[in-house]
Structures are given as C-alpha cells and as structure tokens.
Design an enzyme around this catalytic site. Structure first.
Site, PDB file in Angstrom:
ATOM      1  CD  GLU A 116      18.874 -50.630   1.144  1.00 30.26           C
ATOM      2  OE1 GLU A 116      19.435 -50.351   0.069  1.00 30.26           O
ATOM      3  OE2 GLU A 116      18.926 -49.913   2.150  1.00 30.26           O
ATOM      4  CG  ASP A 120      21.208 -46.000  -8.443  1.00 29.44           C
ATOM      5  OD1 ASP A 120      21.780 -46.406  -7.410  1.00 29.44           O
ATOM      6  OD2 ASP A 120      19.983 -46.092  -8.633  1.00 29.44           O
TER       7      ASP A 120
END
Ligand code: PLP
Lengths: 268, 424
Positions: free
Chosen positions: A49, A60
């Site tokens: 990824e 995040d």
C-alpha cells in the site's frame, strides 16, 4: 484475474495470510520511496500500500500525518508518485495499491487519474474518504474501465447493508478497519476484533484484510487466524521517520518486514 | 418564463443530501452509519412538536430571540444613501449567531442519547456557543482550536474553559480552523458511539449543511417579519452578510431566496492580497474539490493539496465554503464578493464611531460591503445587514493588528510561499 486477486489466491493455496505493508510516498523523498518498495518486497510483502500524501489526512493519526507533511515538504506530487511506480513496479514484483484521500484524485480528474495510474503500473486504489455511495456513479466505472481494482473499507460501525455495499463495490479484497479510530494506534488489539472480523469475513465472500493499529509480529499472527491479509502501516512509517535520510533505512525496513511476516510462514 | 422556485429546488436537494453537484458525504466508512443515524434523528425531530417547542423556548428565554432589527440612522446618514438595518445577532447570548445552531444540535444530541459533544472553532464563537449549550444540557464538551486562533481569540479560550469545556490546541498545518476541523473529525471517528460532532457552519457531510442552515433560518424569518412592521414590506432591496463557512449568511438569505426584489450579497475574507494563501475568497480563487466531507469550492493547488488561507478574522479564515452557497452562486441567486482586512477594519471603526456598536471582525466584512454599496443607492432603498456577532472578542487582536501596521508604516506583509503547484 487481477494481480491483487492472484496474490490472495496464491496465499490461499499456501494456507497463509497475505502481508500488506504501508508507507507514504515521498517520505522522506520519492527517490527513497523507490528503494523502500524494493526493501518491502524483499522482506516478504505480498502487496504494497503506497500512501498519497494529502494536506488534510482526517483518517490518520500523528505518525502518518507527519509522514504526509514530510512528503509534501520534499515536493512530492502525484505525477512524481506515478513515475516512481512506473520505474519500480516490474522490479519490485508485487502489486501496488494506492492508498489515498479523494481530493488528489478529484483534482487530477477521474479519467486522467485512472489512465495515469494504470499506465504507471498501479494495480488498485483504496480511497479513504470515498464511500461506495459516492463512488457508484463515476468513480467505479472509470476505475473498472482502466482495469484498476477498487478496494473499499469496512469498520466496526458498518451495518449489514453497508457490508454488502462495500463488498459489491470492491474488487481484489475488502479492507476491515480494526477499530473506530484513526491510523497509528499503539497497544492492544481491540477486544472484539477477532469475533467481528470473523463475522464480516463470512458476509463478504471475498478476501478480507485487516489493518489500523497492527504493530507487532504477535498481532500479525493473531489477525492472520481470521483474515486473508494483514496490513501494517504506522509501525513502518515510524521506522522511516526515525531512520529517514540514513543509508541504513532500507535494510532496517526489510528486516522489520521479515520479523513481521515470520509468523505467516510458520516461523516467529 | 416560469421561474423555478429555489425553495422547491432546495427541498429536492435536501432529500438526496446534495445541492446539484455540491455537497454529498465524503467521509471514512466509520462515520457512514452514524451519519445515517443522525439524518434519521434530525428528520424525525425537526418536525416534531415537542422538539420544536423546546428549541423555540430555549432560543427565546435563554438565547434572547427574537434579536432586534435596528435602523442604523447615523450610519445611513454618514454613508449618504440607502437606509441601513442591522439584524442584531450580536445581542444573542454568547455574542454571535452561532448559538442558534449549537443549541439546536445539542438538543438533538440529547435526543440521540449522546453524552459528549465536540466542536471545531476558529473565532472561538462556535466553541463558546457549544460549550454553553453543553453546560446547559449537561453534556461533556471538547473544543478543538488551532493554536494560532487560540492566540488571536484568547478571551474566548478562557470563556470556554470557564464553561467547563476542554479546549484542545491543534498544532498542525496553519494552526487555524481547517486544522481544528481535521482534529475534530479524527476525534469523532474515534468516539463516534457516544459523541456528537456539532459542526459550526453549513459545511461537512450531509446532513450537516442543511441542518445547520435550518437552525439559522430563524434569522431571515424574523428579519422579514420585522421589516414588514417597520417599513411595511417584508423584504429589503439588498441583504448582506459575511461568509465564512456560510451559516449566518444562509440563515439570513433563506427567507428571501424566492423574493426577486432582494439582491443577496455574501462577503468573503479578502485578506491581505490576491495570491493564493493570502485570502479566504473561495469564489475568487477556489476550484471544485472535496474537503471535510463535502464537495464544494476549495482553495487548493493543482495537485488537490488544500492551501493555507489568511484573514484578519479567524471566523472567515477557512479554505472551503458551504456547498449550498456554490449552488446559489451557480443559480445566479447570490452574488459573492470579498472585503480585505483593511476594509473590514475600516468597517469596524465606522460602526463603532457612528452607532456605538463594536462588530465582530467577521461581521465587519459585511459592514465594509455596506460602505461600498449604500452610498450608490437612493435613500428610499433598504439594505439589511446581518450583524452576526459582537466585537468584544476582537478588541485585543485589533489593537495588535493596528500596532503592527503603524510599526510597518503600511500594511505590507511578506507574501507567504506557495508550497505546491504541480508542474505537470
Ligand atoms: C461572528 C461571526 N460571524 C461569522 C462567522 C463566519 O461563519 P459563518 O459564515 O458560518 O456565519 C463566524 C465564525 O466564527 C463568527 O464568529
């Protein structure tokens, strides 16, 4: 069959879960990213990824936020990320999945983004803030046409209907977010994770990867019991942060991936 | 030619959570089911008599509605044109229109069984309003605020803390409203099961833009009724409001959308210059993008990286505008313009000196537009201005700002570097 599907097919035959590391493209700079892709693959990544840095990464935690800031500060652009993938995809030898927020795709234009991604050798796209509902009309047809896999997320809050929707919109695999929260949580896995992941896996009828907050080989081993893939992100990003700019970084990252994948190969 | 009613179009847009091409729900999966739940709860309660009664009672007896409509005669005379009427949202409890929405959403949070509310804040007004509503209804409250804004709006930080709220400084990015919103969203993703996020403007994923608008529509409804009493017609010739996310403006405009005799004007923060990064004029330098859950005009570079913004007023210092505003712009119904920092400061002083009212720096942008427009109108015309908040919170930063200008001789500040711009 797409390269991503093949990975899960192969892992199924080998009776093990796939290992999926995450790093942010351009952290600390794009040249290093090229080397790190190789290091991840050598360490035992089945699929990588690659994060597209974004100015406002709402899903995040601090580690990935700082990684995105470093990447943007070093002048990382989407075009540069495509170039790095194009240069390294063949040598790296494992599929690359872009992990991104929707705005960078939107700004490029769906069609142009899809073409450039495919031409550079990207295998699939996971868009963090694009739920299936918003993807149906334009995003899905455009990605399909370019032969890119589309991976959608599921979360502990997802209802039965939403699980169906995400599975129907996904190709390659579905990504189960281990907890209500952002990336990068450290510490114990959530108590109900094993039960919940099992239940989701029964419902989706396609490979299921689990991520968010997986940091140790022990946790990888635990999750591998109920999932077809295990994602480790921030734990690696923290290594990049610590050793970025030193010549040892690729070796350190490779070694860490070896440790994390050991339990998947019966070692550990 | 049959004119299509904008209010009818709006009703249709509300049902799908999208205003034409704008709006929608671009959020992480974790928030999708909770947003469905919120939508159901809002649609159930907004028409329920019991909920409406509780809200109306609180707005009247606690917040101080209806707010006065004041004919600013000395200001009108000074500008020598139209008659200027001020909708006095500055006289509301806590000092700005923000409380209309905060009380509405906090009531809804209680109905939904949430025990904690969070908010982002720029000027601190929405944070204060949320902290207030939380204290009133016995909810835990946490407010996210950029550390730069905490410095600019120190007084409001103290107010929130005195009200029992936790104020969490946000150190990322430009340390202003955008970054505070990022952090609030991260908290919401993490605590969504027991927490409601009270978004402070007509922004964010569906249903927030329409819900926040509905809670503020009382502004325009009252103003229309008050005009009818005072000037015997229920509409002004021109209605003006400042546009941060766009909540006070849409609250005012909503009552006049289908009134073709009223010109509607929204005023953005023009900042210190026209370069990207120096202003918050989304209708000037913005392009379509997706930020904080909604598709709308965003100040961003060609790679989709969101730019920093600048406005002397913290409440306008934000890179995106509410999606319905873009729809109203495309429909040709609302005109959007901007006032610079300097023009807003001039507006502040003029209102203070002619009327004895210190307006919020946000609202001062609307006054700046009045200074432009009123002199060009005849004295039988009526200009309605939303005075969205009071300026007490800004006194310190205005002194500081003007000190800085005196020291520099002018207002010249070095332009900030533009971080990105894809060469491809
Ligand atoms: C007094 C006042 N007016 C206006 C605004 C701008 O927000 P909006 O455009 O949503 O009304 C703010 C925001 O903080 C404010 O405090």
């Amino acid at each position: 069959m797409s390269a991503i599907s093949e990975v899960f097919e192969r892992c199924r035959r080998e009776k093990r879960a796939a290992f999926i590391p995450y790093i942010t493209a351009g952290d600390p700079d794009l040249e290093t990213t090229g080397e790190l892709l190789g290091a991840l693959a050598s360490g035992g990544a089945d699929l990588i990824e690659l994060g597209v840095p974004f100015s406002d990464p709402i899903a995040d935690g601090p580690a990935n936020q700082r990684a995105a800031s470093r990447a943007l500060a070093s002048g990382t652009h989407l075009s540069g990320i495509f170039e790095v993938v194009a240069r390294h995809r063949a040598a790296v030898g494992v599929p690359i999945l872009l992990f991104t927020y929707f705005n960078p795709i939107h700004a490029r234009g769906l069609e142009r983004f899809a073409e450039q991604a495919r031409d550079s050798g990207v295998d699939g796209v996971l868009c963090l803030d694009l739920p299936p509902e918003e993807a149906e009309a334009e995003y899905l047809p455009v990605m399909r046409k370019s032969g890119l896999d589309t991976i959608f997320l599921l979360a502990p809050t997802s209802t039965r209907q939403r699980i169906k929707k995400a599975a129907a919109a996904s190709t390659g695999f579905v990504y189960y977010v281990s907890r209500t929260g952002v990336t990068g949580t450290q510490g114990e896995l959530p108590e109900n994770l094993m039960k919940e992941a099992k239940a989701v896996r029964r419902k989706v009828k396609m490979p299921l990867a689990v991520g968010f907050g997986v940091t140790t080989p022990e946790q990888v081993a635990t999750i591998a019991k109920v999932a077809d893939g295990v994602v480790v992100g921030s734990a690696l990003v923290r290594l990049v942060e610590e050793h970025g700019g030193t010549p040892e970084l690729p070796g350190i990252l490779e070694q860490r991936v070896k440790e994390l994948t050991a339990p998947l190969h019966g070692g550990g | 030619m049959a004119k299509v009613s904008l209010l009818k179009q709006r009703a249709a847009a509300d049902r799908i959570g999208r205003f034409g091409d704008y709006g929608g729900r671009y959020v992480p999966e974790t928030l999708m089911a909770p947003l469905d739940e919120l939508t159901r709860a809002y649609d159930k309660h907004r028409t329920k008599r019991a909920f409406k009664r509780r809200l109306t009672d609180l707005l009247q007896d606690y917040c101080g509605r209806p707010t006065p409509l004041y004919h600013a005669k000395r200001l009108s005379e000074r500008l020598g044109g139209a008659q200027i009427y001020l909708k006095r949202e500055d006289l509301l409890h806590t000092g700005a229109h923000k409380i209309n929405n905060a009380v509405g959403q906090a009531l809804l949070a209680v109905e939904m069984g949430k025990e904690r509310v969070i908010a982002e804040t720029g000027a601190g007004q929405h944070g204060v309003a949320t902290a207030t509503a939380a204290a009133l209804l016995g909810l835990q409250c946490c407010v996210f605020m950029g550390s730069e804004d905490m410095r600019r709006q120190r007084l409001n930080v103290h107010r929130m803390r005195l009200l029992g709220a936790e104020v969490r400084p946000v150190e990322s990015g430009s340390r202003t409203l955008k970054d505070a919103t990022n952090e609030a969203l991260r908290d919401w993703v993490t605590h969504v099961r027991n927490t409601h996020y009270i978004i402070g403007s007509v922004l964010g994923p569906n249903p927030f833009p329409r819900m926040v608008r509905d809670f503020h529509s009382v502004i325009g409804i009252e103003a229309s009724r008050q005009l009818k009493k005072k000037i015997r017609r229920a509409y002004p010739d021109v209605a003006i409001a400042c546009v941060g996310g766009g909540s006070n403006s849409i609250g005012l405009f909503s009552a006049f959308l289908d009134e073709p005799r009223t010109r509607l004007i929204g005023v953005e923060g023009g900042g210190r210059g026209q370069q990207l990064g120096d202003h918050a004029a989304r209708f000037d330098g913005g392009t379509l993008g997706v930020l904080h859950g909604t598709r709308t005009l965003v100040l961003q570079d060609s790679d989709g990286q969101v730019m920093e913004t600048h406005s002397v007023s913290a409440g306008l210092d934000y890179p995106a505008v509410g999606p319905e505003h873009v729809f109203l712009h495309d429909a040709g119904r609302v005109e959007y313009t901007s006032a610079t920092d300097d023009e807003a400061l001039a507006g502040f002083h003029l209102l203070a000196e002619t009327e004895g009212i210190l307006p919020a720096l946000e609202s001062s942008h609307a006054i700046a537009e009045v200074m432009e427009r009123a002199p060009r109108l005849t004295s039988d015309k009526v200009v309605l201005v939303n005075l969205s908040g009071r300026g007490d919170k800004d006194v310190e930063s205005i002194l500081e700002e003007e000190e800085k200008r005196r020291a520099q001789g002018t207002e010249a500040e070095p332009p900030r570097p533009r971080p990105h711009g894809d060469p491809s």
